[in-house]
Design an enzyme around this catalytic site. Structure first.
Site, PDB file in Angstrom:
ATOM      1  N   SER A 168     -10.909   1.279   5.253  1.00 29.86           N
ATOM      2  CA  SER A 168      -9.696   0.869   5.004  1.00 29.86           C
ATOM      3  C   SER A 168      -8.546   1.121   6.070  1.00 29.86           C
ATOM      4  O   SER A 168      -8.445   2.448   6.063  1.00 29.86           O
ATOM      5  CB  SER A 168      -9.163   0.533   3.648  1.00 29.86           C
ATOM      6  OG  SER A 168      -9.708  -0.145   2.763  1.00 29.86           O
ATOM      7  N   SER A 169      -8.122   0.325   6.715  1.00 28.47           N
ATOM      8  CA  SER A 169      -6.878   1.086   7.710  1.00 28.47           C
ATOM      9  C   SER A 169      -5.548   0.797   7.164  1.00 28.47           C
ATOM     10  O   SER A 169      -5.370  -0.352   6.556  1.00 28.47           O
ATOM     11  CB  SER A 169      -7.100   0.318   9.147  1.00 28.47           C
ATOM     12  OG  SER A 169      -7.142  -1.135   9.163  1.00 28.47           O
ATOM     13  N   LYS A 216     -10.201   6.029   4.608  1.00 32.59           N
ATOM     14  CA  LYS A 216      -8.949   5.588   4.961  1.00 32.59           C
ATOM     15  C   LYS A 216      -8.647   5.827   6.537  1.00 32.59           C
ATOM     16  O   LYS A 216      -8.982   6.921   6.809  1.00 32.59           O
ATOM     17  CB  LYS A 216      -7.757   6.275   3.926  1.00 32.59           C
ATOM     18  CG  LYS A 216      -6.823   5.697   4.041  1.00 32.59           C
ATOM     19  CD  LYS A 216      -5.689   6.681   3.163  1.00 32.59           C
ATOM     20  CE  LYS A 216      -4.285   6.429   3.158  1.00 32.59           C
ATOM     21  NZ  LYS A 216      -3.844   7.650   2.274  1.00 32.59           N
ATOM     22  N   PRO A 250     -24.806  -5.423   6.994  1.00 36.02           N
ATOM     23  CA  PRO A 250     -24.797  -6.252   8.165  1.00 36.02           C
ATOM     24  C   PRO A 250     -23.886  -7.319   8.390  1.00 36.02           C
ATOM     25  O   PRO A 250     -22.752  -7.323   7.659  1.00 36.02           O
ATOM     26  CB  PRO A 250     -26.179  -7.111   7.856  1.00 36.02           C
ATOM     27  CG  PRO A 250     -26.169  -6.948   6.279  1.00 36.02           C
ATOM     28  CD  PRO A 250     -25.564  -5.757   5.832  1.00 36.02           C
ATOM     29  N   ARG A 257     -11.551   0.423  11.559  1.00 39.60           N
ATOM     30  CA  ARG A 257     -12.423   0.321  10.437  1.00 39.60           C
ATOM     31  C   ARG A 257     -14.063   0.465  11.188  1.00 39.60           C
ATOM     32  O   ARG A 257     -15.024   1.059  10.245  1.00 39.60           O
ATOM     33  CB  ARG A 257     -12.194  -0.881   9.958  1.00 39.60           C
ATOM     34  CG  ARG A 257     -11.066  -1.181   8.861  1.00 39.60           C
ATOM     35  CD  ARG A 257     -11.070  -2.561   7.985  1.00 39.60           C
ATOM     36  NE  ARG A 257     -11.313  -3.578   8.607  1.00 39.60           N
ATOM     37  CZ  ARG A 257     -10.368  -4.234   8.933  1.00 39.60           C
ATOM     38  NH1 ARG A 257      -9.168  -4.304   8.342  1.00 39.60           N
ATOM     39  NH2 ARG A 257     -10.498  -5.692   9.795  1.00 39.60           N
ATOM     40  N   GLY A 303     -11.564  -5.729   2.451  1.00 39.43           N
ATOM     41  CA  GLY A 303     -11.936  -6.565   3.487  1.00 39.43           C
ATOM     42  C   GLY A 303     -11.887  -6.097   4.717  1.00 39.43           C
ATOM     43  O   GLY A 303     -11.598  -4.973   5.017  1.00 39.43           O
ATOM     44  N   ARG A 318     -12.002 -11.825   1.489  1.00 40.52           N
ATOM     45  CA  ARG A 318     -11.960 -10.971  -0.094  1.00 40.52           C
ATOM     46  C   ARG A 318     -12.099 -12.028  -1.174  1.00 40.52           C
ATOM     47  O   ARG A 318     -12.500 -11.684  -2.328  1.00 40.52           O
ATOM     48  CB  ARG A 318     -10.531 -10.212   0.158  1.00 40.52           C
ATOM     49  CG  ARG A 318     -10.758  -8.976   0.324  1.00 40.52           C
ATOM     50  CD  ARG A 318      -9.489  -8.101   0.181  1.00 40.52           C
ATOM     51  NE  ARG A 318      -8.127  -8.882   0.715  1.00 40.52           N
ATOM     52  CZ  ARG A 318      -7.683  -8.565   1.852  1.00 40.52           C
ATOM     53  NH1 ARG A 318      -8.433  -7.805   2.762  1.00 40.52           N
ATOM     54  NH2 ARG A 318      -6.742  -9.005   2.319  1.00 40.52           N
ATOM     55  N   GLY A 366      -4.884  -3.568   0.145  1.00 38.96           N
ATOM     56  CA  GLY A 366      -4.208  -4.687   0.144  1.00 38.96           C
ATOM     57  C   GLY A 366      -5.133  -5.998  -0.078  1.00 38.96           C
ATOM     58  O   GLY A 366      -6.058  -6.064   0.581  1.00 38.96           O
ATOM     59  N   ARG A 424       0.848  -1.099  -0.112  1.00 38.93           N
ATOM     60  CA  ARG A 424       0.000   0.090  -0.197  1.00 38.93           C
ATOM     61  C   ARG A 424       0.814   1.311   0.021  1.00 38.93           C
ATOM     62  O   ARG A 424       0.707   2.246  -0.819  1.00 38.93           O
ATOM     63  CB  ARG A 424      -1.041   0.064   1.213  1.00 38.93           C
ATOM     64  CG  ARG A 424      -2.087  -1.132   1.154  1.00 38.93           C
ATOM     65  CD  ARG A 424      -2.842  -1.291   2.390  1.00 38.93           C
ATOM     66  NE  ARG A 424      -1.895  -1.253   3.512  1.00 38.93           N
ATOM     67  CZ  ARG A 424      -2.266  -1.998   4.511  1.00 38.93           C
ATOM     68  NH1 ARG A 424      -3.313  -2.729   4.498  1.00 38.93           N
ATOM     69  NH2 ARG A 424      -1.492  -2.399   5.710  1.00 38.93           N
TER      70      ARG A 424
END
Lengths: 368, 368, 368, 368
Positions: free
Chosen positions: B233-234, B164, B355, B196, B348, B328, B86, B54
């Site tokens: 996404s973290s 992010k 939900p 997230r 992911g 993913r 990623g 990333r």
């Protein structure tokens, strides 16, 4: 001609050592243990060389079935064909599929061909024969024998041929070397692909899908040579091939039907839909009156050219996760979505099983 | 009201450091680099803590764009929102999606709302704020600001909110401890989920999907609280949240349209079909006249209850492969099959994004 | 004869993109960037095919050094030999080792041979040449050239030969096939072993450790053929071999000394102790007056016969973790214990580098 | 006072299901199966949640021992303490260590204390008790009981306390939630650390190494609280703790002796040397007359502060390989080197077992 009734039961498991579901069905009389011919399972392991969940599952089943059959666990393992495919990546759900067969009159009013099953096995292979012509030739012979055992004469009625085949270990490679011979590969992991590939080519030869003049060099190279119905899994626990032929036969009195299609690549939705349709089923959550999905059997692989429909995939360049795990997860997600359940049999390593990057997909439905 | 034209370009990459596709489009005039607002990418890494693909991708893009923009690489990173997700498991294919925006007159004959994009960011968080109320509250404020930036007033017009957000490292946990504070978790990997989750709850608050009285304890526990359009996404490279709002706006002069649906579980085929339909597209390989798929943006996760539609999955008990990679791969396989391409953005970790076990799926189509 | 002063600096990194330590030493004048000849690094990746931390580290270093050298990043990559070895398993700690060389008078009172460094490279290889005779022969030539560059005439004074060599990708295999040729293997991961092995055999030929009549079939089979000082790493970023020779030379004015030993297996403590002793050092935490450890360079591998000193290991049968990662972790733990630090260069894949299952271990000490 | 003779046998295995070595020793009379008290094993799995090699090994051993003991396999599992530690990374070699005990007269001329073994177990825990005070308190009680069983009165004579403890699964967490309680963690993998940590604190309390006022919050936080002899392994197959105390006792008639030291970090060579010396052994390949190494028992972990002796390690930030695998591989390499064999028991996850980043190391020698 002998007529037989074939039963198919999908049983969820809570772990590779879990036999409680099967034993409950035996206890309730739903399954007669003496009629069990084969058990195909999906277990939790990595599907690779050090996947001990396969042998653990087989050991647990043999130990549990032994008193039911009045046999030793070892004798149970000889009597029933166990094929455990390791790897329940993504949404795939561990389960076993139990195939039973018993002699039965075909009811007068029954129409059409119905599910039939046949079995055979090859002689033991030498390590240096694995992945080469000897394995192809012997497998082809055994497929023909298994078709006869299933009372299937037309190759077009064969919809799935499951094979369990050996792999190489350090010890086996060494044994070949000690005889002055080299093996197709020295890597245990690679040997699984060679063994699966040669076994699939044996199916293709037996069914007339390809000509019989295959050379050692064609294995894992000539990917235009393949069987549309072969599904092969390699395991450390045997040195011969076990062949299970599934198809439809006019002499079957079964309430099940099988059909198949070929996925041309790993994202071939129309092929899965077509396989479902071939036994009268639709895409989930659509219900079909009088027909019920029992299980789907498919092979998955990373396309060897590194691309899926023009776009690069990264499965073959991944040193963290083996490509077979990637492929099972992806194809498993697709099939589970269309089938409405993750309890499907998606097995990795589709060398010469369907076109490169694709694979066969077979569906069994129960008719009520 | 300002009217803007938003462009969306999906560009395949040959590796995390590959900028050649984008530079070629800049060279040919297809993309004006000064209009680039955001770049979302799928890179080859594991999507976990030690996924350096990333930051490598961002570094490569900043270095390449710097001379085009007359800025230092650092200034480029400040100017453009880079979100690299990623993990290209299974059939997923590494690529970037470039979003551009420039002021433009809306053509007289243009009808309906069109794709619009807006951005905002929060202040830097302390490590002990990550995964907790502070992150939720600040994110909600920034989402509102980003909607305004996109000229979107009705929350129903918001179809995807990409965020992010930061994660914890050993150093950051230690820094919090040194202040006498504890963090939501001491595990770097777990902190990604907390960050997230809190960020997604911030979106849900901003869009009125849930009430604003969320407590720290609700994060990663009250999975009935979620946003249907959040995608978070973290990454290790920042300490604040960056928010990108994508929706349709009457003041947009774009030739693109966006829509979305919510997958209720990881195998929710009808939801993906519905998202495609919402922008006039069908299932691959069906072609739709006048409409072309640009990209699909979806979140995937292993359902926290360990089951998918009643059947056990093994993703959360796998110590070899993280559950985000499993999810993913599986959801990527499903969406790729329906979309006809693996070059889709499936990310992911869908905590509070859709939900439990499901996630949002948004589709952008180009109208010709 | 030219006399040179060689410097060696070990610099810890905080990530593959971290250049701050090196830049600080350049800023303080401790390192003159124009004298940098080579940088060997240990990065955080998996050391396999998809280890992008290696190219990321090189890109970051080139970008950072470019303004210091008045060159473009591309020109920096041509000027300095970068060898990044991925994989810091276990206690191994990411770092780079910077080698500098400048002309210098040898002080009158200096006694004994001192550390010297020389470099050379081969021509680009075709994919079908990798892992075969052509790579062996060309490497041998380049080793001889690098010895001359280091002012070393006696092969016994060569203590470490680091080589960076190419690997195969799907594209490269396809290119060979398109020419009607086959490659040594079609697997990217396996090709790394072939390339490392052939390169090491080239070193052995150059130093007279083995005869020069090696055939293609000997690679990865005749493990009795090896070099005691070769260390080879394959990477995706080049198609030729880069050779760095490290040894002691009477014409060196360096304050460093190098020595080596050969580990006969992965747990050969006496060999590591002997390598330390060869440059006057003891086992940690023993201090040696006037001598200080700078770094240790070693190669590790899973013994191909599946055993370490009679006991079975499981590295080669593990489908979850590649054997190179296992071996680096284990040998890294051993060497770190004896050296008192995890910031050592232990690199995986020791095919034909030391005896089967073992590998060379070289130590550099600074004399004060 | 009862005097007993304790036997220790290290037996190599060829797979988790391999019982042939043990059965051969029973067949030859070397081991009397009725005297088997405990079996500690190293199996091939990942040592994580989905490591089925542990239960497979136990199942295989119980099935094999059942006819020898005239018991059902289930009764064998109740009678003998089985502790299987998954993970034979690097050079570690799968094996089992069989402990036997029988009443015996202590020979008149026997001097000094000799190896003694005692066992006990706690009640079953609720999921919400795992990793918390209840587990600490109950474990401490059971350790005291096991010391008495071993005829050891002085805590200084206790050199290794092996504990087998439970972990959380999705089902167990759900069960606690259904009771309105929360568990220490919701992650199965994390719960292994909590359970190991609380169990080790129980040992420390029992032996007076720390005070007994430990709070729930101290677990996995106050790493200054630890036991120097605790070794705890969590497994999915039980809900209580099983305690095995190993020490020296004046009432033992054994020909074995045990000693221990504490590794202060993962590369603490002097500690391992000291543990060897404590039973009269030297570093491999040094032989000691009259004394022979039987096995080494050690715990390994990634230091929670992310550093080993000042240098950063990457074990805790690795999403591909769990830190316990890294740590076992590295410490296993070190100990194997000093011991001269990879057939040692190095187990991962040393929370509160030795100081942070270190762990206990015990050695058993046979006196001839």
């Amino acid at each position: 001609m002998r007529t037989a009734s074939v039963g198919v039961f999908r049983v969820a498991t809570t772990g590779p050592g879990d036999v409680s579901g099967l034993m409950a069905m035996i206890g309730s009389g739903a399954i007669d243990p003496t009629t069990i011919l084969a058990i195909l399972g999906k277990t939790e392991g990595n599907g690779g060389v050090n996947d001990f969940t396969r042998e653990y599952a087989v050991a647990a089943l043999c130990t549990a079935l032994a008193p039911e059959l009045g046999l030793s666990p070892e004798a149970v393992e000889q009597r029933i064909a166990f094929v455990m495919s390791g790897g329940t990546e993504g949404v795939l759900s561990p389960h076993i599929t139990v195939f039973t067969r018993r002699e039965a009159e075909r009811p007068a009013g029954m129409s059409g061909k119905r599910l039939s099953i046949g079995m055979a096995h090859t002689r033991d292979f030498l390590p240096e024969e694995i992945g080469r012509s000897a394995q192809i030739v012997e497998t082809a012979k055994a497929v023909t024998a298994a078709m006869a055992d299933a009372s299937i004469t037309d190759p077009a009625d064969v919809h799935f041929v499951q094979i369990k085949c050996p792999l190489l270990t350090s010890d086996r490679v060494e044994a070949a070397n000690a005889r002055g011979n080299t093996t197709a590969t020295t890597s245990a992991y690679s040997s699984m692909a060679y063994s699966r590939g040669a076994s699939a080519l044996g199916v293709a030869v037996a069914l007339g899908e390809i000509a019989s003049d295959i050379s050692d060099d064609d294995v894992l190279r000539r990917y235009d040579l393949f069987s549309s119905v072969a599904s092969t899994s390699s395991g450390i626990e045997l040195m011969h091939n076990v062949i299970i032929v599934l198809g439809n036969s006019a002499s079957s009195a079964s309430e099940f039907e099988i059909g198949h299609a070929v996925m041309n690549d790993a994202i071939d939705v129309p092929a899965v839909v077509s396989a479902l349709k071939s036994v009268g089923l639709g895409v989930a959550p659509l219900a079909t009156e009088g027909r019920e999905l029992v299980n789907i059997f498919a092979k998955a692989e990373a396309s060897p050219d590194g691309r899926v429909r023009g776009f690069r995939h990264t499965m073959l360049e991944d040193t963290d996760i083996s490509s077979t795990r990637h492929a099972r997860a992806a194809v498993g997600g697709l099939i589970a979505g269309l089938a409405g359940t993750g309890a499907v049999y998606v097995s990795g390593g589709a060398e010469h099983q369907g076109p490169a990057g694709g694979g066969p997909v077979a569906v069994i439905a129960r008719l009520s």
